[in-house]
Design an enzyme around this catalytic site. Structure first.
Site, short mmCIF file in Angstrom:
data_model
loop_
_atom_site.label_atom_id
_atom_site.label_comp_id
_atom_site.label_asym_id
_atom_site.label_seq_id
_atom_site.Cartn_x
_atom_site.Cartn_y
_atom_site.Cartn_z
CD GLU A 1 4.48 1.35 -4.61
OE1 GLU A 1 3.42 0.66 -4.01
OE2 GLU A 1 4.90 2.28 -4.01
CD GLU B 1 1.07 4.64 0.68
OE1 GLU B 1 0.93 4.32 1.97
OE2 GLU B 1 0.90 3.37 -0.48
O1 G3I Z 1 10.61 -10.09 6.13
C1 G3I Z 1 10.58 -9.91 7.48
C2 G3I Z 1 10.57 -10.47 8.56
O2 G3I Z 1 12.15 -11.52 8.46
C3 G3I Z 1 10.26 -10.18 10.00
O3 G3I Z 1 10.24 -11.65 10.87
C4 G3I Z 1 8.43 -10.04 10.17
C5 G3I Z 1 8.54 -8.96 11.59
O4 G3I Z 1 7.58 -7.83 11.56
O5 G3I Z 1 9.08 -8.78 8.81
C6 G3I Z 1 8.65 -8.96 7.27
O6 G3I Z 1 9.26 -8.22 6.51
C7 G3I Z 1 8.07 -8.09 6.72
C8 G3I Z 1 8.15 -7.00 4.78
O7 G3I Z 1 7.20 -6.44 4.07
C9 G3I Z 1 9.14 -8.27 4.16
O8 G3I Z 1 7.98 -9.26 3.39
C10 G3I Z 1 7.35 -6.50 7.62
O9 G3I Z 1 6.43 -7.56 8.03
C11 G3I Z 1 5.77 -5.77 5.97
O10 G3I Z 1 5.32 -5.09 6.93
C12 G3I Z 1 6.08 -5.66 4.65
O11 G3I Z 1 5.21 -4.64 4.16
C13 G3I Z 1 5.62 -3.82 2.74
C14 G3I Z 1 4.55 -3.11 3.25
O12 G3I Z 1 5.12 -2.43 2.15
C15 G3I Z 1 5.10 -2.18 4.74
O13 G3I Z 1 6.31 -1.91 4.49
C16 G3I Z 1 5.56 -4.82 1.80
O14 G3I Z 1 6.53 -5.72 1.75
C17 G3I Z 1 5.30 -3.88 0.28
O15 G3I Z 1 4.80 -4.85 -1.10
C18 G3I Z 1 4.19 -2.68 0.49
O16 G3I Z 1 4.90 -2.41 -0.50
C19 G3I Z 1 3.24 -0.84 -0.02
C20 G3I Z 1 4.63 0.02 -0.97
O17 G3I Z 1 6.28 -0.07 -0.49
C21 G3I Z 1 3.44 1.86 -0.71
N1 G3I Z 1 2.58 1.08 -1.99
C22 G3I Z 1 1.46 0.00 -1.31
C23 G3I Z 1 2.46 -1.00 -1.76
C24 G3I Z 1 1.60 -2.51 -1.26
O18 G3I Z 1 0.94 -2.25 0.39
#
Ligand code: G3I
Length: 325
Positions: free
Chosen positions: A235, A128
């Site tokens: 994605e 990005e």
């Molecule tokens: O599961 C943990 C939990 O155990 C922990 O306590 C908590 C603390 O913050 O985090 C939880 O993990 C979360 C993770 O997703 C797994 O569910 C993170 O907070 C959360 O930030 C993370 O979000 C991901 C996001 O990217 C940021 O990394 C989303 O799942 C994921 O679908 C999203 O994917 C992005 C791509 O990487 C890039 N393109 C856009 C896409 C959608 O935003």
């Protein structure tokens, strides 16, 4: 609905899906994913926000190692996501002077890409880089220290040094939804390659806005293919929600738009020369696995991916497989 034939037997290229290690404890998810897909992208656990908590010196690899082991066990390709992203790492690299910052930047890539050498087939080296408005590059902590093109060129060289065989991708979103952003992205990829960056592929995340005019998706993939690089639909999802406060479309209108745009995407990808079709990845196996169905985003009805909560083909499934025939 007839039982879905395995996607990976219908598609003339790897079908990918994102994964989080807790999903490995869900037999229905494992069954669906190992039946239909042949490539995984870690949705979260190979990112800097997971590997580094708040220091560039303390690395956590339990999550990504688990995903790599799962991929190896089931013979799935593994696509690394992502090394350098404007959205992460600011706090871990804060307070370092330029020399220490650069050393930590280089070291992070060397350690992470080095650890998964021989386990990943590819990396999103830079994720990005283009602004949402679409005509500029994002200013971020990496660019402030190393320059706008500079941090990307350096990241690709360091990733290549750590893993001589991985296909190294530049990855972004809204490249179809916002033609100006798509054009800026393709120009950036060409400029970085001319500057010597070992870019081996371009990734279009394809989080589609189903309201876009017909033809934009086809045009982007035709232009992208002209770079001659492997292309990863990295994605894919196609939200039925617009995010607008008031959305007058009926559900059937949304599903009609969704299947039309995703069908156009699958056809546009099929039109890319075979040697350039790297993989076609969706961002979630079942609707309920989609990030669009997590937390406050969840309206309980969005069907943005190929399978519904019960693992049955969603309307999108036919739109995609119809293009592969
Ligand atoms: O599961 C943990 C939990 O155990 C922990 O306590 C908590 C603390 O913050 O985090 C939880 O993990 C979360 C993770 O997703 C797994 O569910 C993170 O907070 C959360 O930030 C993370 O979000 C991901 C996001 O990217 C940021 O990394 C989303 O799942 C994921 O679908 C999203 O994917 C992005 C791509 O990487 C890039 N393109 C856009 C896409 C959608 O935003």
């Amino acid at each position: 609905v007839p039982p879905a034939r395995p996607l990976k037997s219908l598609a003339p290229f790897p079908m990918g899906v994102c994964a989080k290690s807790p999903q490995f404890d869900d037999p229905a998810w494992v069954q669906l994913v190992t039946t239909h897909f042949s490539q995984l992208t870690p949705e979260w656990e190979m990112k800097m926000e997971y590997i580094l908590a708040d220091s560039p010196d303390r690395f956590r690899f339990d999550g990504p190692d688990t995903i790599a082991a799962f991929a190896r066990h089931y013979g799935l390709r593994l696509h690394g996501h992502t090394l350098i992203w404007y959205a992460q790492g600011e706090q871990a690299f804060a307070g370092l002077d330029r020399a220490r910052f650069i050393a930590a930047f280089d070291r992070y890539i060397a350690i992470v890409a080095g650890r998964y050498r021989g386990q990943v087939v590819s990396w999103d080296v830079v994720n990005e880089p283009v602004t949402d408005e679409g005509s500029e590059l994002r200013d971020c902590h990496w660019s402030r220290m190393l320059g706008l093109d500079g941090y990307m060129i350096r990241a690709f060289h360091k990733a290549r040094a750590a893993d001589p065989n991985a296909v190294l991708f530049l990855n972004d979103y809204n490249l179809e939804n916002t033609p100006r952003k798509g054009a800026t992205f393709l120009k950036l990829a060409e400029r970085l390659m001319k500057a010597g960056a070992p870019i081996g592929g371009i990734g279009s995340q394809s989080h589609l806005d189903i309201r876009i005019p017909p033809g934009q998706i086809r045009t982007f993939f035709r232009d992208a293919a002209s770079l001659g690089l492997p292309i990863h639909v990295s994605e894919l999802d196609a939200s039925l929600r617009s995010g607008e406060r008031v959305d007058l479309r009926s559900r059937s209108q949304r599903i009609e738009q969704q299947t039309a745009r995703v069908g156009e995407l699958a056809e546009a990808f099929m039109a890319v020369p075979e040697r350039q079709r790297f993989a076609f990845s969706v961002w979630g196996a079942r609707d309920t696995d989609s990030f669009l169905r997590q937390g406050e985003r969840d309206d309980g009805q969005n069907q943005p991916v190929l399978f519904d909560a019960a693992g049955k083909p969603a309307p999108l499934y036919a739109a995609v497989t119809g293009a592969f025939a």
